[in-house]
Design a protein around this motif. Sequence first.
Motif, short mmCIF file in Angstrom:
data_model
loop_
_atom_site.label_atom_id
_atom_site.label_comp_id
_atom_site.label_asym_id
_atom_site.label_seq_id
_atom_site.Cartn_x
_atom_site.Cartn_y
_atom_site.Cartn_z
N UNK A 151 38.64 41.21 47.01
CA UNK A 151 38.25 42.63 47.04
C UNK A 151 39.14 43.36 48.04
N UNK A 152 39.66 44.53 47.63
CA UNK A 152 40.48 45.36 48.51
C UNK A 152 39.94 46.78 48.47
N UNK A 153 39.78 47.39 49.65
CA UNK A 153 39.34 48.78 49.75
C UNK A 153 40.41 49.54 50.53
N UNK A 154 40.94 50.62 49.93
CA UNK A 154 41.97 51.43 50.60
C UNK A 154 41.58 52.90 50.54
N UNK A 155 42.11 53.66 51.49
CA UNK A 155 41.92 55.11 51.50
C UNK A 155 43.28 55.75 51.74
N UNK A 156 43.71 56.56 50.78
CA UNK A 156 45.03 57.20 50.89
C UNK A 156 44.96 58.60 50.29
N UNK A 157 45.39 59.59 51.06
CA UNK A 157 45.40 60.99 50.62
C UNK A 157 44.05 61.46 50.06
N UNK A 158 42.98 61.10 50.74
CA UNK A 158 41.66 61.56 50.34
C UNK A 158 41.04 60.84 49.15
N UNK A 159 41.65 59.72 48.75
CA UNK A 159 41.11 58.94 47.64
C UNK A 159 40.77 57.54 48.11
N UNK A 160 39.52 57.14 47.92
CA UNK A 160 39.06 55.80 48.26
C UNK A 160 39.20 54.95 46.99
N UNK A 161 39.86 53.80 47.10
CA UNK A 161 40.07 52.93 45.95
C UNK A 161 39.50 51.55 46.23
N UNK A 162 38.71 51.07 45.29
CA UNK A 162 38.15 49.71 45.36
C UNK A 162 38.83 48.90 44.26
N UNK A 163 39.44 47.79 44.66
CA UNK A 163 40.07 46.88 43.70
C UNK A 163 39.40 45.52 43.82
N UNK A 164 39.15 44.89 42.70
CA UNK A 164 38.54 43.56 42.71
C UNK A 164 39.11 42.75 41.55
N UNK A 165 39.15 41.45 41.76
CA UNK A 165 39.65 40.57 40.73
C UNK A 165 38.72 39.37 40.60
N UNK A 166 38.45 38.97 39.39
CA UNK A 166 37.60 37.82 39.17
C UNK A 166 38.33 36.82 38.28
N UNK A 167 38.16 35.57 38.62
CA UNK A 167 38.80 34.50 37.86
C UNK A 167 37.71 33.50 37.48
N UNK A 168 37.61 33.22 36.22
CA UNK A 168 36.63 32.24 35.75
C UNK A 168 37.39 31.00 35.31
N UNK A 169 37.05 29.90 35.90
CA UNK A 169 37.63 28.63 35.50
C UNK A 169 36.64 27.94 34.58
N UNK A 170 37.08 27.60 33.42
CA UNK A 170 36.22 26.96 32.45
C UNK A 170 36.52 25.47 32.43
N UNK A 171 35.51 24.66 32.73
CA UNK A 171 35.69 23.21 32.62
C UNK A 171 35.67 22.86 31.14
N UNK A 172 36.86 22.75 30.60
CA UNK A 172 36.98 22.54 29.17
C UNK A 172 37.63 21.20 28.92
N UNK A 173 37.02 20.43 28.08
CA UNK A 173 37.55 19.12 27.73
C UNK A 173 38.20 19.20 26.37
N UNK A 174 39.00 18.22 26.04
CA UNK A 174 39.62 18.19 24.72
C UNK A 174 38.56 18.26 23.64
N UNK A 175 38.77 19.13 22.69
CA UNK A 175 37.80 19.28 21.61
C UNK A 175 36.77 20.36 21.87
#
Length: 140
Positions: free
Chosen positions: A59-83
């Motif tokens: 998560x990143x929160x920035x404020x620049x020129x009167x604009x507040x920006x929230x950035x977030x990234x999510x990663x899902x790892x799937x335990x996937x087996x052959x088949x």
Amino acid sequence: MSLIPRDSWSDFSRLFDNAFPSIRPRFESEFFSPRVDVVEKNNAFEIIADLPGVAKEDVTVTCHNGTLTIEAQTKKELDKKDGDQVIHRERYQGKMVRSFTLGDNIADQDIVAEFNDGELHVNIPKLESQPDEARKITIN
């Protein structure tokens, strides 16, 4: 009579799924906007964003020129087996950005953010307001 409230967005979603089944997965994978509350208090504004499944370091929160920006990234790892084959996927995976235009009466250098249990709280202090007084303008 049903005691369960109807959700019109859910109904629209089902209609969209049935009408455009090939477009739906691509549309959902490109769009993620968390639920956000904006609260005005006596001396500050508070933005509360739900970011379930997102780690604090993503998560990143920035404020620049009167604009507040929230950035977030999510990663899902799937335990996937052959088949294994994913039949249906609803959980979002990717990046989101949300911006808010702040007024002139905020102290951007004093903004504080806190992240606990998937909930981001951003406190934006207000500047001391000076009473608005009408000023008479002389007409030449």
